[in-house]
Design a protein around this motif. Structure first.
Motif, PDB file in Angstrom:
ATOM      1  N   ALA A 217      54.651  37.002  45.526  1.00  0.00           N
ATOM      2  CA  ALA A 217      54.031  35.968  44.703  1.00  0.00           C
ATOM      3  C   ALA A 217      53.532  36.625  43.421  1.00  0.00           C
ATOM      4  CB  ALA A 217      52.869  35.330  45.460  1.00  0.00           C
ATOM      5  N   ALA A 218      53.264  35.831  42.418  1.00  0.00           N
ATOM      6  CA  ALA A 218      52.702  36.340  41.167  1.00  0.00           C
ATOM      7  C   ALA A 218      51.297  36.886  41.430  1.00  0.00           C
ATOM      8  CB  ALA A 218      52.646  35.229  40.123  1.00  0.00           C
ATOM      9  N   ILE A 219      50.977  38.005  40.792  1.00  0.00           N
ATOM     10  CA  ILE A 219      49.665  38.644  40.913  1.00  0.00           C
ATOM     11  C   ILE A 219      49.046  38.685  39.522  1.00  0.00           C
ATOM     12  CG2 ILE A 219      48.469  40.803  41.471  1.00  0.00           C
ATOM     13  CD1 ILE A 219      50.929  41.367  43.392  1.00  0.00           C
ATOM     14  N   ASP A 220      47.872  38.090  39.382  1.00  0.00           N
ATOM     15  CA  ASP A 220      47.165  38.082  38.100  1.00  0.00           C
ATOM     16  C   ASP A 220      46.514  39.442  37.897  1.00  0.00           C
ATOM     17  OD1 ASP A 220      45.666  37.580  35.837  1.00  0.00           O
ATOM     18  OD2 ASP A 220      44.757  35.740  36.620  1.00  0.00           O
ATOM     19  N   ARG A 221      46.902  40.161  36.872  1.00  0.00           N
ATOM     20  CA  ARG A 221      46.378  41.501  36.645  1.00  0.00           C
ATOM     21  C   ARG A 221      45.249  41.513  35.613  1.00  0.00           C
ATOM     22  NH1 ARG A 221      46.412  44.209  32.448  1.00  0.00           N
ATOM     23  NH2 ARG A 221      47.504  43.415  30.658  1.00  0.00           N
ATOM     24  N   LEU A 222      44.760  40.335  35.226  1.00  0.00           N
ATOM     25  CA  LEU A 222      43.676  40.242  34.254  1.00  0.00           C
ATOM     26  C   LEU A 222      42.489  41.091  34.713  1.00  0.00           C
ATOM     27  CD1 LEU A 222      42.890  38.862  31.601  1.00  0.00           C
ATOM     28  CD2 LEU A 222      41.806  37.081  32.968  1.00  0.00           C
ATOM     29  N   GLY A 223      42.004  41.967  33.833  1.00  0.00           N
ATOM     30  CA  GLY A 223      40.894  42.849  34.154  1.00  0.00           C
ATOM     31  C   GLY A 223      41.311  44.194  34.715  1.00  0.00           C
ATOM     32  N   PHE A 224      42.577  44.371  34.974  1.00  0.00           N
ATOM     33  CA  PHE A 224      43.082  45.635  35.505  1.00  0.00           C
ATOM     34  C   PHE A 224      43.970  46.297  34.455  1.00  0.00           C
ATOM     35  CE2 PHE A 224      42.546  42.883  39.257  1.00  0.00           C
ATOM     36  CZ  PHE A 224      41.645  43.645  39.984  1.00  0.00           C
ATOM     37  N   ASP A 225      43.824  47.599  34.275  1.00  0.00           N
ATOM     38  CA  ASP A 225      44.638  48.276  33.267  1.00  0.00           C
ATOM     39  C   ASP A 225      45.593  49.325  33.841  1.00  0.00           C
ATOM     40  OD1 ASP A 225      42.764  50.203  33.889  1.00  0.00           O
ATOM     41  OD2 ASP A 225      41.971  50.385  31.862  1.00  0.00           O
ATOM     42  N   SER A 226      45.583  49.495  35.164  1.00  0.00           N
ATOM     43  CA  SER A 226      46.542  50.389  35.805  1.00  0.00           C
ATOM     44  C   SER A 226      46.687  49.987  37.265  1.00  0.00           C
ATOM     45  CB  SER A 226      46.104  51.854  35.700  1.00  0.00           C
ATOM     46  OG  SER A 226      44.905  52.063  36.410  1.00  0.00           O
TER      47      SER A 226
END
Length: 137
Positions: free
Chosen positions: A31-40
Motif C-alpha cells: 500500500a502507499a506509505i506517507d513519508r511526510l516528516g521522514f527524511d530517510s
C-alpha cells in the motif's frame, strides 16, 4: 524531545511493506506509505521457506514514489535491495528521502524456477526516520 535525545525511538516510524506470505512467481506492491516528516529510511526484504522444490529463486524489492499515493509510480533511485537468492535470507538498503515524492511503496518481484507449484515466503519492512520527534500513529 528533539533529535539530540538519546531515545532514538521517537525519531523512527515502522511501516509494513508487504505482509509475510507464501507467494508464487510474479509481482506485488505494498500500500502507499506517507513519508511526510521522514527524511530517510531503511528498506528491508526477507525470504522464508520455499515450497514446491524450486531449483532457483529470487526476491527483488525496491521503493517506488508517487505524488498522490495512487498514480504515477516510478522507481526511486538507489532504493533497491540486492536480490535475495536463498530461502531464509535478509537484505537491506539505506535510502535518503529528502527529495522523494510524498508517498512511497515497496514493489517486489519474485522469480521461481522449476519445481511443482513453487512458493516462497516473502515480506518487506520500511523503517522510516525523521529529523524530529514523530507523533504516535
Amino acid at each position: 524531545m528533539n533529535a539530540n535525545s538519546t531515545d532514538a525511538g521517537v525519531l523512527v516510524g515502522i511501516r509494513l511493506g508487504t505482509a509475510p506470505a507464501a507467494v508464487s512467481a510474479g509481482t506485488r506492491n505494498s500500500a502507499a506509505i506517507d513519508r511526510l516528516g521522514f527524511d530517510s529510511c531503511v528498506l528491508t526484504a526477507s525470504t522464508g521457506a520455499a515450497s514446491g522444490t524450486p531449483t532457483a529463486l529470487s526476491l527483488a524489492a525496491k521503493l517506488q514514489e508517487s505524488t498522490d499515493g495512487q498514480n504515477g509510480w516510478t522507481d526511486l533511485a538507489g532504493a533497491a535491495v540486492e536480490p535475495l537468492t536463498a530461502p531464509n535470507s535478509v537484505a537491506r538498503v539505506n535510502v535518503r528521502l529528502s527529495t522523494a515524492k510524498r508517498y512511497v511503496r515497496v514493489a517486489e518481484a519474485i522469480t521461481l524456477t522449476g519445481g511443482t507449484a513453487p512458493t516462497l515466503g516473502a515480506s518487506s519492512l520500511l523503517v522510516l526516520c525523521g529529523p524530529d520527534e514523530i507523533p504516535a500513529p
